[in-house]
Design a protein around this motif. Sequence first.
Motif, mmCIF file in Angstrom:
data_model
loop_
_atom_site.group_PDB
_atom_site.id
_atom_site.type_symbol
_atom_site.label_atom_id
_atom_site.label_comp_id
_atom_site.label_asym_id
_atom_site.label_seq_id
_atom_site.Cartn_x
_atom_site.Cartn_y
_atom_site.Cartn_z
ATOM 1 N N PRO A 32 41.408 49.226 57.076
ATOM 2 C CA PRO A 32 42.734 49.786 57.278
ATOM 3 C C PRO A 32 43.218 49.564 58.712
ATOM 4 O O PRO A 32 42.422 49.542 59.652
ATOM 5 N N VAL A 33 44.528 49.432 58.846
ATOM 6 C CA VAL A 33 45.156 49.119 60.136
ATOM 7 C C VAL A 33 44.812 50.167 61.194
ATOM 8 O O VAL A 33 44.488 49.829 62.323
ATOM 9 N N SER A 34 44.850 51.444 60.809
ATOM 10 C CA SER A 34 44.683 52.520 61.798
ATOM 11 C C SER A 34 43.365 52.411 62.565
ATOM 12 O O SER A 34 43.313 52.710 63.748
ATOM 13 N N SER A 35 42.281 51.917 61.887
ATOM 14 C CA SER A 35 40.991 51.870 62.563
ATOM 15 C C SER A 35 40.950 50.720 63.588
ATOM 16 O O SER A 35 40.126 50.715 64.472
ATOM 17 N N SER A 36 41.843 49.763 63.446
ATOM 18 C CA SER A 36 41.875 48.683 64.440
ATOM 19 C C SER A 36 43.054 48.863 65.402
ATOM 20 O O SER A 36 43.351 47.986 66.194
ATOM 21 N N CYS A 37 43.717 50.010 65.285
ATOM 22 C CA CYS A 37 44.849 50.311 66.161
ATOM 23 C C CYS A 37 44.321 50.523 67.580
ATOM 24 O O CYS A 37 43.378 51.305 67.783
ATOM 25 N N PRO A 38 44.882 49.821 68.573
ATOM 26 C CA PRO A 38 44.290 49.859 69.924
ATOM 27 C C PRO A 38 44.608 51.134 70.714
ATOM 28 O O PRO A 38 45.102 51.075 71.844
ATOM 29 N N VAL A 39 44.364 52.279 70.082
ATOM 30 C CA VAL A 39 44.535 53.554 70.807
ATOM 31 C C VAL A 39 43.269 54.389 70.663
ATOM 32 O O VAL A 39 42.533 54.261 69.684
ATOM 33 N N GLU A 40 43.064 55.215 71.656
ATOM 34 C CA GLU A 40 41.911 56.116 71.597
ATOM 35 C C GLU A 40 42.390 57.539 71.844
ATOM 36 O O GLU A 40 43.154 57.780 72.785
ATOM 37 N N ILE A 41 41.961 58.442 70.965
ATOM 38 C CA ILE A 41 42.377 59.850 71.101
ATOM 39 C C ILE A 41 41.182 60.666 71.612
ATOM 40 O O ILE A 41 40.063 60.503 71.120
ATOM 41 N N ARG A 42 41.463 61.497 72.609
ATOM 42 C CA ARG A 42 40.433 62.408 73.135
ATOM 43 C C ARG A 42 40.969 63.818 73.162
ATOM 44 O O ARG A 42 42.066 64.004 73.702
ATOM 45 N N PRO A 43 40.289 64.776 72.579
ATOM 46 C CA PRO A 43 39.033 64.617 71.830
ATOM 47 C C PRO A 43 39.280 63.888 70.515
ATOM 48 O O PRO A 43 40.411 63.812 70.073
ATOM 49 N N SER A 44 38.197 63.357 69.886
ATOM 50 C CA SER A 44 38.376 62.576 68.665
ATOM 51 C C SER A 44 38.672 63.471 67.452
ATOM 52 O O SER A 44 39.182 63.004 66.446
ATOM 53 N N GLU A 45 38.323 64.752 67.541
ATOM 54 C CA GLU A 45 38.761 65.727 66.533
ATOM 55 C C GLU A 45 38.847 67.094 67.192
ATOM 56 O O GLU A 45 38.241 67.316 68.249
ATOM 57 N N ALA A 46 39.646 67.984 66.579
ATOM 58 C CA ALA A 46 39.864 69.285 67.224
ATOM 59 C C ALA A 46 39.688 70.427 66.235
ATOM 60 O O ALA A 46 39.990 70.296 65.049
#
Length: 346
Positions: free
Chosen positions: A16-30
């Motif tokens: 899926p596109v989202s997993s190769s989307c060049p962004v990183e979220i921190r924290p990865s879950e909340a």
Amino acid sequence: MWFFVLGGLIAFTGKPVSSSCPVEIRPSEAVVKFGDPLIANCSSSSNQTASMGWEVSAGGTGLLYGYTSIALNITSVTDWKIKPQCFINLNDGYQCFHELPVTVYRMPDSVSLAQPHETVMLEGQEYNVQCSIINVAPVRNLSVQWYKGNKVFHVDNAFDETPLPVNKISVTNHVAHRDDDGAQIWCEAKLLQDLPPVRSESQKMIVLYAPVFHEPENKTVEIGGRSKMTLNCTAAGNPAPVYSWRFPHAIQGTKDENENQPVLTPSFELPGTYTCTARNAQGSRTKYFTVTQAKRNYTTIAALIGVFASLGALLFIVGLLTVTPQGTFSFSNTGYLPGQATSGPV
Ligand SMILES: *[C@@H]1O[C@H](CO)[C@@H](O)[C@H](O)[C@H]1NC(C)=O
Ligand SMILES: *[C@@H]1O[C@H](CO)[C@@H](O)[C@H](O)[C@H]1NC(C)=O
Ligand SMILES: *[C@@H]1O[C@H](CO)[C@@H](O)[C@H](O)[C@H]1NC(C)=O
């Protein structure tokens, strides 16, 4: 073999596109308590970033130009289904997003047993106990642990997927057993890791059961040994058993002094059958003591008699042998040979 490699490549690029989307979220879950703030960062790993932005049910940042890192800052989370997404637009017009998984929770208003305090049960019967967990979310992350005397005996955690606060009831069935008499039972609601569990008040189990002897039923007791005769009729039971004894007829008269004693050490020691009955409201059990005279005593006496008899016989034989035909005692180094006068007068 090449087919497998190609297949693997296709599967890999087909993600899926989202997993190769060049962004990183921190924290990865909340994990956030309903009403509390939520803060997260989204940063781009592409040098072709045109614009970025957070999109969320309660507004968001809109698309911002000239940033490679943007913050999400919600002062109070009031949406149980909140799904923040970080969007990115690259210079070539490609757009994609990444989602921040958020678990919004609410600690239960109360955790309680249907029948707290004390419950009287009959051994062997099945009882169910209910634990109510009021106004809790999300129940898919709820685990209800049942304790009996500090040990978990049942866990209930197959609850539904709703993110909204709901009430849940966990029920356990258990068959009352005498070992549970006096034990405490309670339930504990555990929501998500790192959150303290909420414990209900406890219920004390009173299990009523008929007397059971500590030692096996029916015993053979030998008397005449060194130790005193002791008849142990101790039984467990709830309510506490009352004891009554029956003695062999001849000594029936002394009965009263030993009434309601679990252990009897009578002043007399007579063989026969002694009977003890332990009784309570749940039933009664009888134990038979067969008191016998120890055989060991007779054999000792027999052995002693035997020893004396053989000694006497030996003395008699020795006496016979050492008396010479002349009627005088004779001792010599060479011994005595019958029929020969080896030590006649010189
Ligand atoms: C977000 O980034 C800012 C600046 O880089 C940093 O100060 C802050 O601690 C970050 N917050 C989180 C939740 O990572
Ligand atoms: C909550 O439960 C779900 C389903 O069992 C699980 O996938 C998820 O990781 C849990 N969330 C947390 C924060 O533990
Ligand atoms: C004990 O003895 C009584 C009477 O002799 C008998 O009826 C009973 O079955 C015995 N019980 C056991 C467990 O052996």
